[in-house]
Design a protein around this motif. Sequence first.
Motif, short mmCIF file in Angstrom:
data_model
loop_
_atom_site.label_atom_id
_atom_site.label_comp_id
_atom_site.label_asym_id
_atom_site.label_seq_id
_atom_site.Cartn_x
_atom_site.Cartn_y
_atom_site.Cartn_z
N GLU A 88 -70.12 0.85 46.30
CA GLU A 88 -68.92 0.11 45.90
C GLU A 88 -68.62 0.39 44.44
N GLU A 90 -66.79 -0.20 40.77
CA GLU A 90 -66.38 -1.32 39.93
C GLU A 90 -64.87 -1.51 40.08
N SER A 97 -62.03 -9.01 41.72
CA SER A 97 -63.41 -8.58 41.95
C SER A 97 -64.09 -9.47 42.99
N ARG A 98 -63.44 -10.55 43.40
CA ARG A 98 -64.12 -11.51 44.25
C ARG A 98 -63.97 -11.22 45.75
N THR A 99 -62.97 -10.52 46.14
CA THR A 99 -62.79 -10.30 47.57
C THR A 99 -62.44 -8.85 47.84
N SER A 100 -62.79 -8.43 49.02
CA SER A 100 -62.45 -7.09 49.45
C SER A 100 -62.33 -7.12 50.96
N ASP A 103 -65.49 -6.12 52.76
CA ASP A 103 -66.73 -6.88 52.67
C ASP A 103 -67.14 -7.38 54.05
N ARG A 108 -69.81 -12.41 49.73
CA ARG A 108 -68.69 -12.67 48.82
C ARG A 108 -68.96 -11.95 47.51
N ARG A 109 -68.12 -10.97 47.25
CA ARG A 109 -68.28 -10.13 46.06
C ARG A 109 -68.13 -10.97 44.80
N HIS A 111 -69.18 -9.27 41.45
CA HIS A 111 -68.89 -8.31 40.39
C HIS A 111 -69.30 -6.92 40.87
N ALA A 113 -70.52 -4.09 42.87
CA ALA A 113 -71.24 -4.00 44.15
C ALA A 113 -72.07 -5.25 44.43
N GLY A 115 -72.89 -9.25 45.08
CA GLY A 115 -72.23 -10.40 45.67
C GLY A 115 -73.21 -11.43 46.18
#
Length: 199
Positions: A88, A90, A97-100, A103, A108-109, A111, A113, A115
Amino acid sequence: MTEVSSLTGRLLVATPVLADPNFDRSVVLLLDHDDEGSLGVVLNRPTPVDVGDILEGWGDLAGEPGVVFQGGPVSLDSALGVGVIPGEEEPSEGSPSRTSSRDPLGFRRVHGAIGLVDLETPPELLAAALGSLRIFAGYAGWGPGQLEREVADGAWYVVESEPGDVSSPVPERLWRAVLRRQRSELAMVATYADDPSLN
């Protein structure tokens, strides 16, 4: 209230002058930092308790050493999972940076890679995605402005984290290793003797 620049995902490295025995030579990964306070886990305090002894199914996913780590002095009876999903990138400046959408369920991401892992999720749903996992009993917490005051008072160095910090196979050496990789006078701090009177 003034906006606080987020340190989420950064490391707090205890300075040699930090007197609190809970944080002596500690390396703390900040999982949340805003104007309401800060929360993190100590990455270099392994306990003798195997993960498999307290969390069925998670022991096989925990990296070496496969033990529970003492994440800090707050809520020692609760478990927190921190994982890394390899490959993953940056997030770019301004992107969340919290969701993808990529995922996996139960992750829960926080920062890059790194989480949080929902330990209520069946471990097999995360097994293929997780590159590493650490389980922490308890966490470190600071109220609004408290961490900023401690940093200003010289208790902590604030440095960038690397995904490998979460799963360091020799956590007892992490304090020195993190300092040694800094491109500043901080690298010299890694040479401090464990007993400050010997310096």
